[in-house]
Write an enzyme that holds these catalytic residues in place. Structure first.
Site: not given
Ligand code: F6P
Length: 381
Positions: A120, A143-144, A283, A289
């Site tokens: 974007d 990747i989003d 946990r 990344h």
């Protein structure tokens, strides 16, 4: 209308890197050479390279063997807005409009079009550069998977694969220790990565920015699993998840970046709340990344190849100002100006959301309550 003969095009990769960038660069260079005998130059580090005149000639020899490599041979930057370009002056950054310099460099290099590969931020900058006369065709990556105007971006499938592998691996230790294991994935303001990896990995609870969670609903799910003899729970959390009425968790800010906010750490908050309210040990694993690395999956290699080849054909057909897109299983396009400033997010109507609910997965919303009605609560406050 007589179209200008295209002889030389530029390409850049902007924004956060992802698997498939090299595959798309390769497709662009090979198509330009093979089908049209057009030269390609690659700008280094996104728009930064165009502004600072840093580039490399790209021949088919330069892209040989990169199909399977993660990252980008061109480098990238998520801080290079040509209209608000950070320049260090003494100890502080000042911001300059370098858009005219970018245009001058483009013209001096004798380029006929620019292929802007990005998310974007890159599309927003490209829309403004087009207003200044730069002929651009966009290619969607991230990747989003949150880019408006395309059903999917390359990089996403690879990230889902990595995240799913992590969810699979966390399962065994969760079972052995009877714990609640929380896996935090990237995705910024969209929950696509969390939703897909949570579903594919058999998660029990999936928390996304689009559906602010009710911690009691989350704990009820954990407790009901325990009561049923399933003494562990897997929670997949998107980094932008937040409690109903609460704020997203900001890890830090990168002031020189157009969107300064860097999210991260919501999983720790969720873990503390679950342990506090259920007395069950939890946990946290933050994938971060890691999700941007590695070799692209076959799906992403194919998508990047389709986008790269199609973008060159679009330039040659005079379809300037468009972003190549995947629409209902076919290659199409969306005007870059329409993409800029919008996000494609998960909604209650998203098929994966419906499937998750049918499986009894908790999406942070109270059991038995209609999601749309639940979401309205917040707007009513
Ligand atoms: O947009 C891709 C992305 O990886 C997001 O999922 C994440 O929020 C952000 O970039 C991280 O940015 P940076 O690489 O600057 O830490």
């Amino acid at each position: 209308m007589l179209m200008k003969k295209i002889k030389r095009i530029g390409v850049l990769t902007g924004g956060g890197d992802c698997p498939g960038l090299n595959a798309v660069i390769r497709a662009v260079v090979k198509t330009a050479d093979n089908d049209y005998d057009v030269n390609v130059i690659g700008f280094k580090d996104g728009y930064e390279g165009l502004i600072e005149n840093r580039y490399m000639e790209l021949s088919t020899k330069d892209v040989s063997g990169i199909l399977t490599h993660g990252g980008t041979i061109l480098g990238t930057s998520n801080k290079a807005d040509p209209f608000h370009f950070p320049v260090l002056e003494g100890e502080d950054y000042i911001y300059l409009d370098r858009s005219s310099q970018a245009i001058r460099n483009f013209e001096a290099l004798g380029l006929d079009a620019l292929l802007a590969i990005g998310g974007d931020g890159t599309m927003a900058a490209s829309a403004r550069m087009m207003e200044k006369g730069l002929p651009i065709v966009g290619l969607p990556k991230t990747i989003d998977n949150d880019l408006w105007g395309t059903d999917v971006t390359f990089g996403y499938d690879s990230a889902v694969t990595t995240a799913t592998d992590a969810v699979d691996k966390i399962h065994t230790t969760a079972q052995s220790h009877h714990r609640v294991m929380i896996i935090e994935v990237m995705g910024r303001y969209a929950g696509w990565l969390a939703l897909a990896s949570g579903l594919a990995g058999g998660g029990d609870i999936i928390l996304m920015p689009e559906f602010p969670y009710d911690i009691e609903a989350v704990c009820n799910k954990v407790k009901s699993r325990n009561a049923a003899g399933k003494r562990f729970s897997i929670v997949v959390v998107g980094e932008g998840a937040r409690a109903m009425g609460g704020e997203m968790v900001v890890d830090h800010k990168v002031e020189t970046s157009p969107d300064a906010v860097r999210l991260g750490g919501v999983s720790r908050r969720v873990a503390a709340q679950i342990t506090g309210l259920t007395n069950i040990e939890s946990r946290v694993t933050i994938l971060g990344h890691l999700l941007r690395g590695g070799s692209p999956t076959p799906y992403d290699r194919l998508l990047a190849t389709l986008f790269g080849t199609s973008a060159v054909h679009m330039v040659m057909d005079g379809q300037i100002g468009q972003m190549v897109a995947m629409k209902n299983g076919s290659i199409g396009s969306t005007p870059i100006a329409e993409v800029a400033g919008k996000l494609r997010i998960v909604t209650p109507e998203t098929p994966y959301v419906k499937a998750a609910l049918s499986l009894g997965i908790c999406l942070g919303t109270p059991h038995g309550v209609n999601i749309n009605e639940y979401l309205e609560q917040e707007t009513m406050v």
